[in-house]
Write a protein that holds these residues in place. Sequence first.
Motif, PDB file in Angstrom:
ATOM      1  N   ALA A 389     -12.400  13.308   6.358  1.00 28.45           N
ATOM      2  CA  ALA A 389     -12.413  14.760   6.518  1.00 28.45           C
ATOM      3  C   ALA A 389     -13.631  15.323   5.808  1.00 28.45           C
ATOM      4  N   GLY A 390     -14.191  16.368   6.371  1.00 30.66           N
ATOM      5  CA  GLY A 390     -15.392  16.939   5.782  1.00 30.66           C
ATOM      6  C   GLY A 390     -15.374  18.451   5.749  1.00 30.66           C
ATOM      7  N   SER A 391     -16.150  18.992   4.829  1.00 29.21           N
ATOM      8  CA  SER A 391     -16.368  20.429   4.757  1.00 29.21           C
ATOM      9  C   SER A 391     -17.870  20.659   4.728  1.00 29.21           C
ATOM     10  N   ALA A 392     -18.344  21.597   5.517  1.00 26.26           N
ATOM     11  CA  ALA A 392     -19.783  21.815   5.679  1.00 26.26           C
ATOM     12  C   ALA A 392     -20.149  23.261   5.351  1.00 26.26           C
ATOM     13  N   ILE A 412     -14.041  13.428  15.642  1.00 22.99           N
ATOM     14  CA  ILE A 412     -12.721  13.559  16.250  1.00 22.99           C
ATOM     15  C   ILE A 412     -12.475  15.024  16.589  1.00 22.99           C
ATOM     16  N   GLN A 413     -12.795  15.890  15.644  1.00 23.00           N
ATOM     17  CA  GLN A 413     -12.682  17.322  15.875  1.00 23.00           C
ATOM     18  C   GLN A 413     -13.525  18.057  14.849  1.00 23.00           C
ATOM     19  N   LEU A 425     -13.716  12.720  11.285  1.00 24.38           N
ATOM     20  CA  LEU A 425     -14.318  11.615  12.015  1.00 24.38           C
ATOM     21  C   LEU A 425     -13.714  10.298  11.552  1.00 24.38           C
ATOM     22  N   GLN A 426     -14.005   9.240  12.308  1.00 25.87           N
ATOM     23  CA  GLN A 426     -13.548   7.914  11.932  1.00 25.87           C
ATOM     24  C   GLN A 426     -14.433   7.360  10.806  1.00 25.87           C
ATOM     25  N   PRO A 427     -13.868   6.562   9.883  1.00 23.96           N
ATOM     26  CA  PRO A 427     -14.663   6.018   8.776  1.00 23.96           C
ATOM     27  C   PRO A 427     -15.910   5.261   9.243  1.00 23.96           C
TER      28      PRO A 427
END
Length: 565
Positions: A389-392, A412-413, A425-427
């Motif tokens: 999971a990410g935060s931008a 993924i989304q 996203l996937q690792p």
Amino acid sequence: MQKRWTLQPGPDQAAIQALAAELHIDEILSRLLLLRGVHTFQEAKDFFRSDLRHLPDPFLMQGMEEAVLRIEQAIATQERILIYGDYDVDGTTAVALVYSFFKKLYPHIAYYIPDRYREGYGISTQGIDYAADNGYSLIIALDCGIKATDKIEYANSLNIDFIIGDHHMPGRELPAAVAVLDPKRLDCTYPYKELSGCGIGFKLIQAYAQKNDLLFEEVTQYLDLAAISIACDIVHITGENRILAAYGLQKLNTDPGTGIKTLMEIAGKTANYTIADIVFLLGPRINAAGRIDDAKHSVQLLIAEDIDMAREKGLLISQKNTERKEHDLAITDEALSMIANDVRGLDRKSTVVFSERWHKGVIGIVASRLTEKYYRPTVVLTRSNGHVAGSARSVVGFDLYEALCECSDLLIQFGGHKYAAGLTLQPEQVEAFTHRFEEVVSASITEQQQIQEIPIDALLDLKQITPKFFRVLNQFAPFGPENMAPVFITKGVQAYGGVNLVGNNHIKMSVYQPDSTWFDCIAFNQGECLDQIRQGKPFDICYTIEENIWRDKRSIQLNIKGIRC
């Protein structure tokens, strides 16, 4: 970090003089009004004397008639209603506002906040299943749902109706809900497009009250919640939001709800709140419950009418905020070390950092800190539920959402807007995403976008800062996006008396010009200028003008944003 001072292109001098003469104000103040789109006496009157009676009719919003009819039907037939909202400040205040309003009118109502880690952002299958298992046939979703087409289809299959109240950009297809309230819908002619999620909730209860002949005071008593959401969700403080924020601050400072009053006491400031105070003192505490534990604690605080319950929940979320700070500082330090030790990192146009150990609840804050430090589009990634999971966060002028669209095949989304977004996203795609994101940013970011800008509203001599000037300037508040506190340049000032380093790299001093009195100043995070200032030579400053309140004494203070020696 180098910053460029950019004087805003000025309106025509004749227009400045004409408006100044009509309003009997300084030409600098006239210029500030024109820069904010205020051109006439009537527009100035509306700007300075905002009035709740000027709020647009809520039924101008597409879907509002259907929403109110469905709620009336649910109440008439004794259906169970669930108020559903996101776990951030905007979502929790929206839920608290709509729940509190309808709870006074109707007993069969409850609320639901999804778990950040188990369910993720927005409407979840688990939330719909909870509604089905507990007999809720109407869900009012706030600050989320505009793209949840598949989730609404699932709810419809279970005979659960949805009213969606969102303020994010819709996708190509609107969900098949009973009503979709979102001013950003292409077919919505509502005159103001920048409401917060809680603002949409406010319009919903305004519409219901209007239709059912309830006193307007039954609605306006929740304006303190609306002001908190407007401040913390960084929406424009213009038009309707400016009216809601102004009256919401008034409510906050004179008669806040029990839970909010308790939180203000715990935060250590109980009066004279500004938008900035909400952002720095109340917002992080309300957010902390959802980041570290469960955002339901924040809703329980915000709807509390019992002082003991409010105190218990306020102390709990304040403790969670302390935990959040610890995670935040530790992760920020680790991320800064990773960047510093990456020999290629300093030449990049973007930042992407990843660790499986980082706490998902604070990576958005860390992304903001890294963006502030290096001033480039930044993504912070961590492991979550088998995915990454990410935060931008972005810099002024660079469209982060568009950049993520260019990387969509690796994700993924994702969702968000120009300056802030979330992604999953996937690792195994982390390395490819890091390279792609850098390629996209490098190809599209401009040189100017890589240097932090301080927009300047006007040149000013210190002698022009008179009591009348300051009184009128104060009426430009509340300040926020699209109505920021005016920034001025004064050239050739000198330090008066002592120049001291205080706190963590802040300068405390007084300045004057040969033909002016002196003004106290604070310059945050500018300790590197200390030696040059102490040399006694004139220097230039850019700053905002604010009121400093210390032990009930009020004085004018310059908040210095930049120093040029």
